[in-house]
Design an enzyme around this catalytic site. Sequence first.
Site, mmCIF file in Angstrom:
data_model
loop_
_atom_site.group_PDB
_atom_site.id
_atom_site.type_symbol
_atom_site.label_atom_id
_atom_site.label_comp_id
_atom_site.label_asym_id
_atom_site.label_seq_id
_atom_site.Cartn_x
_atom_site.Cartn_y
_atom_site.Cartn_z
ATOM 1 N N ARG A 1 1.474 1.541 -5.901
ATOM 2 C CA ARG A 1 1.620 0.582 -4.807
ATOM 3 C C ARG A 1 0.276 -0.034 -4.393
ATOM 4 O O ARG A 1 0.230 -0.953 -3.567
ATOM 5 C CB ARG A 1 2.232 1.259 -3.578
ATOM 6 N N GLU B 1 7.875 -11.561 -25.379
ATOM 7 C CA GLU B 1 6.907 -10.481 -25.176
ATOM 8 C C GLU B 1 7.557 -9.121 -24.975
ATOM 9 O O GLU B 1 6.952 -8.106 -25.271
ATOM 10 C CB GLU B 1 5.907 -10.801 -24.067
ATOM 11 N N LYS C 1 -1.932 -5.474 -19.739
ATOM 12 C CA LYS C 1 -1.689 -6.143 -18.462
ATOM 13 C C LYS C 1 -2.841 -7.070 -18.095
ATOM 14 O O LYS C 1 -2.647 -8.138 -17.540
ATOM 15 C CB LYS C 1 -1.485 -5.085 -17.360
ATOM 16 N N CYS D 1 0.875 -1.173 0.000
ATOM 17 C CA CYS D 1 0.000 0.000 0.000
ATOM 18 C C CYS D 1 0.909 1.219 0.000
ATOM 19 O O CYS D 1 2.107 1.101 0.231
ATOM 20 C CB CYS D 1 -0.847 0.056 1.270
ATOM 21 N N HIS E 1 12.967 -34.917 -31.591
ATOM 22 C CA HIS E 1 11.765 -35.277 -32.351
ATOM 23 C C HIS E 1 11.393 -34.187 -33.342
ATOM 24 O O HIS E 1 10.250 -34.134 -33.808
ATOM 25 C CB HIS E 1 10.607 -35.573 -31.392
ATOM 26 N N LYS F 1 8.848 -14.816 -21.846
ATOM 27 C CA LYS F 1 9.419 -13.575 -21.282
ATOM 28 C C LYS F 1 10.246 -12.870 -22.350
ATOM 29 O O LYS F 1 10.114 -11.668 -22.556
ATOM 30 C CB LYS F 1 10.290 -13.941 -20.082
ATOM 31 N N ASN G 1 0.884 -0.305 6.026
ATOM 32 C CA ASN G 1 1.255 -1.112 4.862
ATOM 33 C C ASN G 1 1.889 -2.376 5.411
ATOM 34 O O ASN G 1 2.829 -2.292 6.206
ATOM 35 C CB ASN G 1 2.259 -0.320 4.007
ATOM 36 N N GLY G 2 1.373 -3.551 5.027
ATOM 37 C CA GLY G 2 1.931 -4.812 5.530
ATOM 38 C C GLY G 2 0.824 -5.753 5.963
ATOM 39 O O GLY G 2 -0.339 -5.567 5.601
ATOM 40 N N GLU H 1 8.146 -20.508 -19.926
ATOM 41 C CA GLU H 1 8.124 -19.174 -19.319
ATOM 42 C C GLU H 1 9.326 -18.348 -19.785
ATOM 43 O O GLU H 1 9.191 -17.156 -20.085
ATOM 44 C CB GLU H 1 8.090 -19.303 -17.786
ATOM 45 N N TRP I 1 -3.871 -1.519 -1.154
ATOM 46 C CA TRP I 1 -3.856 -2.764 -1.922
ATOM 47 C C TRP I 1 -4.305 -3.821 -0.934
ATOM 48 O O TRP I 1 -3.559 -4.211 -0.037
ATOM 49 C CB TRP I 1 -2.440 -3.047 -2.447
HETATM 50 O O1 M6R Z 1 -3.829 -11.748 -15.048
HETATM 51 P P1 M6R Z 1 -3.545 -13.167 -15.477
HETATM 52 O O2 M6R Z 1 -2.542 -13.832 -14.602
HETATM 53 O O3 M6R Z 1 -4.798 -13.984 -15.598
HETATM 54 O O4 M6R Z 1 -2.908 -13.024 -16.915
HETATM 55 C C1 M6R Z 1 -2.573 -14.174 -17.648
HETATM 56 C C2 M6R Z 1 -1.701 -13.816 -18.830
HETATM 57 O O5 M6R Z 1 -2.355 -12.895 -19.666
HETATM 58 C C3 M6R Z 1 -0.358 -13.226 -18.386
HETATM 59 O O6 M6R Z 1 0.315 -14.103 -17.532
HETATM 60 C C4 M6R Z 1 0.541 -12.938 -19.598
HETATM 61 O O7 M6R Z 1 0.903 -14.141 -20.216
HETATM 62 C C5 M6R Z 1 1.752 -12.121 -19.185
HETATM 63 N N1 M6R Z 1 1.933 -11.020 -20.050
HETATM 64 C C6 M6R Z 1 3.015 -12.886 -19.190
HETATM 65 O O8 M6R Z 1 4.103 -12.144 -18.779
#
Ligand code: M6R
Length: 612
Positions: free
Chosen positions: A27, A492, A607, A2, A508, A489, A100-101, A485, A74
Site C-alpha cells: 500500500r 503484455e 514494472k 498508505c 489502407h 494490455k 491514510n488519505g 492501449e 505512500w
Molecule cells: O512508469 P511509466 O509510466 O513511465 O512506465 C511506462 C511504461 O513502461 C508502462 O506504461 C508500460 O507500458 C506498462 N507495462 C503498460 O501496462
Amino acid sequence: MCGIVGYIGKKQASPILLDGLKRLEYRGYDSAGMAVWNGSQIDALKVKGRVAALEKLLAGHPLEGPVGIAHTRWATHGEPSDRNAHPHSDSEGNVFVVHNGIIENYKTLKQQLEKEGSVFSSDTDTEVLAHLIAKFLKTGSTLERAVKKSLTLVKGAYAIVVMAQSEPETLVAARLSSPLRIGVGADQLIIASDPSAILNYTSQIITLEDNEVAVIKGVEYTISSLKSDTVIDKEVEQIEWDLAEAEKGGFDHFMLKEIFEQPETVRNSLRGRIIVEDGRAVLGGLASVEERLRSIERLTLVACGTASYAAMIGEYMLEEYAGIPTEVAIASEFRYRKPILNPKTDAVLVLSQSGETADTLAAVKEAKEKGVLTLGIVNVIGSTIARETDAGVYNHAGPEIGVASTKVFVSQLTVLALVTLLLGRQRQMSSVMGGRIAEALLKIPEQVEVILAQSGAVVAIADQYKGFQDFFFLGRKYNFPLALEGAIKLKEISYIHAEGGASGELKHGPIAMIDEDFPTVFIVPNDSVYEKNVSNIEEVKARKGRVIAIATEGDADIAKIADNVIYIPKTLEMLTPILAVVPLQLFAYHIATKLGLDVDRPRNLAKSVTVE
Ligand code: M6R
C-alpha cells in the site's frame, strides 16, 4: 494509499505492528514509523525507506509496550523523508496520529493553528490532525471527543488511528473514504487498513464504515458515529482469506484489484482539484508556473508505453478544449529526432507512473537543456522525474503493483482532463463549458462502478475468445489511442498477438488480415465519429470478421451488427476513454487468467523500466 496498524493487548505491540506493516507494504513503501506506549511515555521512531529500514532502526532502539500505532507511507503531501513519515505529533508531543488519505483543507487549518501557536514539523497534511486533537484535549475533551471535534473540521478522506500520552491505554480509530478494519482477538485488538495485517492473530473482523469512530480501551471497544455518541452494534465477520489473498483484498491478482479500485482512483485524482461553480481546476502543483503557462503556445507530451497512449488522448483534449497546439513524442525517440523547442513558448509535459522510466527522464533532461518549461504527471511522489521537472501534478493513485498499468492510466486521463480544464480556462474556454467538463468528471467514478458491475459479461466474452491467436483493436479520435492501449494490455499479459490502430486506417492495409479467425474489438461510443466507426464495422463484417463492440448504453443498433457488445454509460466525448478502457482491461485480464498466466508478473517485463 498508505498502510496503518494499531495494537492494544497484553503482548508486546512492536513485533505485531511490524509484521502488519510488512504485509501492508504493497500500500506504500516510501517511509515507515511506529509509536509505542512503554508504560510511562509514548516513544516514536520514523524513517525514510521501506519497512526493513524501520525494522533495522527498531533493532537498535527497541520500542517496548502493549499499545502502539504504525504506518507505511505512500506520500501525498511532502516528499518521502524522516520528518514526513508518520506517526505525526503535536507541538508538545502528546498526540500521535497515523493517517491514510488526504486532508483537502489542511492549508487553511494549518494557517489557523499556526496563528494559535502550533509549531509544525512536517510538510504533511496529516500533521494538522495531531495539532487539532491536541488543541481540543487542552480544553478538557476526552481523546474520543477531541478526535470527533477535529474530524468535523476536516474535508477529504481519512482512515486514522490516534493515541495520546494523556490517555495512553486508549486507541481511537475513524474512517471516511479510506478502509479500516478491527481484528477482535481474545485478549488483543488490532486495527489495520486491511485484513492481511490482522489475520495472523484473529479472523474475527469488524469493518468500520464511513463516519464511524471506534474507541478501544484494553480489550473493550465501542463504535459510534462521528456526529452522535449512540453506540453502533457492529457485526463481527469471520474472514477466511489466506494471507496472500488478504493483501489482494480478496482478489486473485493485484491487477484485478487495481481495476476494481478505479472508481476510488478517479476520486483521489480529482479530490480538492475542481471548482464546479466556476468550471475551473485547481492544481496546486502547477501554481508556481501558472502565469508562465498562459504564454505557452505549444505543448509536447512525452511518455512511454501505456503512459504515451494516455498522452495521445491528452493531445486530443488539449487541442479541442484548450486550443493549444499539442504533439506527443515517444520518450525513447524524443532526443534522437533533435526536437525544435522554443524556450519562451514551448513546454514539455511528461507522464510516468513510476517517475523513474529512463527514456522519459532523458526526455526531461533534453528539454531542460533547451531551457524549456518541464512539467510532469507522475504517480510516485519524490521520484526522479517528479524532482527533475519544474512543476507537476501527482496522480494520487496509490501504488500500482500489477506490471500492466490500469488504475494509473485512468488516473493519467483524469489528470489530463484537469490540466485541459486549467489551460482551457486560461484561454478561450467558457465557464459554462468548464462546468460541463467538471460535472462530467465528477460522475466518472460512479460510471466506472456501473461498468465493473457488469464484469461477468466480459468474463463470458473472454471465455468465448480465449482461443484466438490474433486481435485488432480499433477506434477513432479520442478512442484511437485507446485502441492502442487495448492491444498492449492484451499482448503484455496474454502473449496473444494484438494490433491497435485507427479505424480509418483499416482499409489502407490492415483489412487484408481480416477473416473469421481475426476478431476486432471496436471502441464505438455514441460520439462525433460514431457513423464512421459503424461503417468500418460493416467492412469487417463483410469479410466475415468477428466484432466485439464497446458501445454506449442504449445503442440497440450496434447489437444488430456486432457479435458481442459491452455497454458503457454516456459521458462527454473527451472522457469516453476513461470508461471504455475498463472493459478492455477486464477482457485482457480474463483471457490471460483463463490461459493460466501470471498476469501480475508477465514474462520479459518489469514494472519500472530504468534502462534505455
Ligand atoms: O512508469 P511509466 O509510466 O513511465 O512506465 C511506462 C511504461 O513502461 C508502462 O506504461 C508500460 O507500458 C506498462 N507495462 C503498460 O501496462
